[in-house]
Write a protein that holds these residues in place. Structure first.
Motif, mmCIF file in Angstrom:
data_model
loop_
_atom_site.group_PDB
_atom_site.id
_atom_site.type_symbol
_atom_site.label_atom_id
_atom_site.label_comp_id
_atom_site.label_asym_id
_atom_site.label_seq_id
_atom_site.Cartn_x
_atom_site.Cartn_y
_atom_site.Cartn_z
ATOM 1 N N SER A 1 0.844 -1.196 0.000
ATOM 2 C CA SER A 1 0.000 0.000 0.000
ATOM 3 C C SER A 1 0.873 1.237 0.000
ATOM 4 O O SER A 1 1.667 1.448 0.932
ATOM 5 C CB SER A 1 -0.908 0.011 1.238
ATOM 6 N N THR B 1 -3.074 -2.558 -2.744
ATOM 7 C CA THR B 1 -4.181 -1.598 -2.710
ATOM 8 C C THR B 1 -3.689 -0.263 -3.255
ATOM 9 O O THR B 1 -2.653 0.248 -2.818
ATOM 10 C CB THR B 1 -4.734 -1.427 -1.290
ATOM 11 N N HIS C 1 -7.280 -2.484 5.268
ATOM 12 C CA HIS C 1 -6.025 -2.974 5.831
ATOM 13 C C HIS C 1 -6.258 -3.624 7.186
ATOM 14 O O HIS C 1 -5.535 -4.547 7.572
ATOM 15 C CB HIS C 1 -5.031 -1.824 5.966
ATOM 16 N N THR D 1 5.286 -0.458 1.901
ATOM 17 C CA THR D 1 4.599 0.823 1.865
ATOM 18 C C THR D 1 5.580 1.963 1.671
ATOM 19 O O THR D 1 6.797 1.798 1.776
ATOM 20 C CB THR D 1 3.803 1.027 3.176
#
Length: 438
Positions: A269, A298, A322, A334
Motif C-alpha cells: 500500500s 491496494t 487494511h 509501503t
C-alpha cells in the motif's frame, strides 16, 4: 466580534482540517471520538472531507477563502509532488499554497465560523499555520493536532525531514545542527506571508514561522511514545495521545481476502494521493511475482489507469480494508505514511518502507530504529526488493520486534479517549484560569 461561549458540559468544538490524504482518517477519528462523547463538533475543511465528517456526526463547513479541494482526484490537488523536481521543491510548494501562504484566508474562515457558532475549543492543524492564528486572534483555547510525529523536533531528536537516526557521535550532532539551521531557513522563507496575515488580523509579527505553533495551548501528537525516538522530556503543552487509526470512508471492506495459508501474505500500500508511486509499485509487483508469496496491492483509489502485468500470486485492487488484511499478513510494503506504518505495527507486521517524501523518511527511520523493518531507496532494483522481502519474511527478529511493538501499542490507553480527555481538560483549565495555557 468575540466568539460566543457555549454552555458547560457539552462543548462546542471547531476542528480545522484539510485534504492531504493520510491526515484525513486520524482527523476524522478525533472528530468521531469527540462526537461519541456527546460534544457538538463543526469540521471546517475541504469539501472532499464533508462525507467523512458528517458520517461520524459532525457538522461540516467548507473553506470559503482558503484553498478547498472538491474531491480527492489528482487533478484537484494543489501540490502534485510527482511533478516537482525533489522533496525540497515540494515542501516549498506546500508552504506557499497550503501551510503558510494562505494563513490569512484560513484564519478568517475559521473566525467567521467561530463568531457565528458558540465555540469553546478550537482544534487546529499543525500544518495549517492560519488555523493556529485563528485561535490566537479569537482568544480561544486551542489544541494543535499533529497526525504524525512532531514537525518540531523533540529534545534529543534529529531535525524533521531527512529521516536521520538519533545522534550518537560528534559528527551526528553537527549534522543535526546544520540540517536544523537549513530547515529553519526554509520555513522562514515564508515568514513574510505569515507576518502579513498576522498584521492584517491585528497581531504582532513573529521572528520565526514555527513560533506560530507556540500560540496553541496544547500540541497533541497522534502517534505513540513507544514508536517515537526516546526523549528525556516533552516541552510544556506537548502530549502523546497515540495513533488514531480510523480507516477512510471510501475503502472497499470486501475488496480483498488473504491468500492460501501455506504462502506468506504481503500487503502492498502506497499513498492515497498521487506522489508518483506508479514506477515503484511496478517494481514491487514484479519482485513479488518471483517469490513464493501471496500479495494484495491496494492503490488507494488514486491511481486511475495503473497498468502492469499482474503475476498469478498478486491481486491489485483500488481499495481494501487494511484492518481486515493485516492480521493475516507476514509483511507490509509501503511508502511509510504514518497511518499505514502504525496500523501494520499495531498488528505486529514488519515493514519494508520506500519513502517518497513528506513525513515518510521519519516513519521509516523509526521502524528501522526499532528493528521492525527495513528502509530502501525508491530507485532500488528488483533484486534488492526481492532480497529485502525475503529477509523480512524469513529472519525472525523483524517479526519479533514488530510484535513487541504491537504489545506496547496495545497496552496504551485508547487514543480517542486520550484525545478527548486532553480537550476536556484544556477547556476546564481555561474556565478555571482564563489566562492559563497548558
Amino acid at each position: 466580534m468575540e466568539p460566543k461561549p457555549a454552555h458547560a458540559g457539552r462543548l462546542r468544538i471547531v476542528v480545522a482540517g484539510w485534504e492531504g490524504g493520510g491526515n484525513v482518517p486520524p482527523t476524522i477519528s478525533a472528530v468521531a471520538a469527540l462526537c461519541a462523547r456527546g460534544h457538538e463538533v463543526t469540521v471546517v475543511a475541504d469539501d472532499s472531507v464533508a462525507r467523512d465528517a458528517r458520517a461520524v456526526g459532525a457538522r461540516f463547513v467548507g473553506w470559503k477563502r482558503a484553498p478547498n479541494r472538491p474531491d480527492r482526484s489528482a487533478a484537484s490537488c494543489f501540490v502534485r509532488d510527482a511533478e516537482l523536481a525533489d522533496p525540497f521543491t515540494a515542501f516549498a510548494a506546500w508552504c506557499e499554497r497550503i501551510f503558510v501562504g494562505p494563513s490569512e484566508a484560513y484564519a478568517r474562515d475559521l473566525i467567521d465560523v467561530m463568531t457565528v457558532e458558540p465555540t469553546d475549543v478550537l482544534v487546529a492543524s499543525d500544518l495549517l499555520f492560519g488555523s493556529v492564528l485563528a485561535g490566537e486572534v479569537a482568544g480561544l483555547p486551542t489544541a494543535i493536532l499533529a497526525t504524525n510525529v512532531s514537525i518540531c523536533p523533540l529534545p534529543g531528536h534529529p531535525p524533521f525531514g531527512p529521516g536521520f537516526l538519533p545522534a550518537v557521535s560528534a559528527a551526528d550532532h553537527e549534522r543535526d545542527r546544520s540540517t536544523a539551521a537549513w530547515a529553519e531557513e526554509m520555513w522562514n522563507g515564508f515568514l513574510p506571508n505569515l507576518n502579513a496575515a498576522r498584521q492584517a488580523l491585528g497581531r504582532k509579527p513573529l521572528a520565526r514561522v514555527l513560533d506560530q505553533l507556540h500560540a496553541g495551548d496544547l500540541h497533541l501528537l497522534a502517534t505513540s511514545r513507544v514508536f517515537d525516538y526516546p526523549t528525556a522530556g516533552l516541552p510544556e503543552g506537548v502530549r502523546y495521545v497515540g495513533p488514531l487509526l480510523g480507516e477512510p470512508s471510501w475503502i472497499d471492506a470486501g475488496g480483498a481476502r488473504p491468500g492460501s495459508p501455506d504462502r506468506p501474505l504481503v500487503l502492498v500500500s502506497f499513498s492515497t494521493t498521487d506522489q508518483g508511486q506508479s514506477a515503484v509499485l511496478r517494481g514491487v509487483v514484479e519482485a513479488l511475482g518471483r517469490l513464493p508469496v501471496e500479495a494484495v496491492v491496494t492503490l488507494g483509489n488514486v491511481l486511475d489507469g495503473f497498468d502492469v502485468p499482474v503475476p498469478a500470486n498478486v491481486r491489485i485492487v483500488d481499495s481494501a480494508s487494511h484492518e481486515a488484511i493485516l492480521p493475516h499478513a507476514a509483511l507490509a510494503i509501503t511508502h511509510g505514511g504514518h497511518g499505514t506504518t502504525l496500523r501494520a505495527l499495531w498488528h505486529g507486521v514488519p515493514l519494508l518502507i520506500l519513502p517518497m517524501g513528506r513525513d515518510q523518511n521519519e516513519n521509516a527511520a523509526r521502524v528501522a530504529y526499532h528493528g521492525a523493518g527495513l528502509r530502501l531507496d525508491l530507485a532500488s532494483e528488483e533484486a534488492a526488493l526481492a532480497a529485502a522481502i525475503a529477509r523480512l519474511i524469513h529472519e525472525p527478529d523483524f517479526t519479533i520486534n514488530a510484535r513487541r511493538m504491537a504489545e506496547a501499542l496495545r497496552a496504551e490507553p485508547p487514543a480517542g479517549e486520550r484525545f478527548v480527555a486532553e480537550i476536556e481538560q484544556l477547556h476546564a483549565r481555561h474556565r478555571a484560569h482564563p489566562t492559563c495555557a497548558a
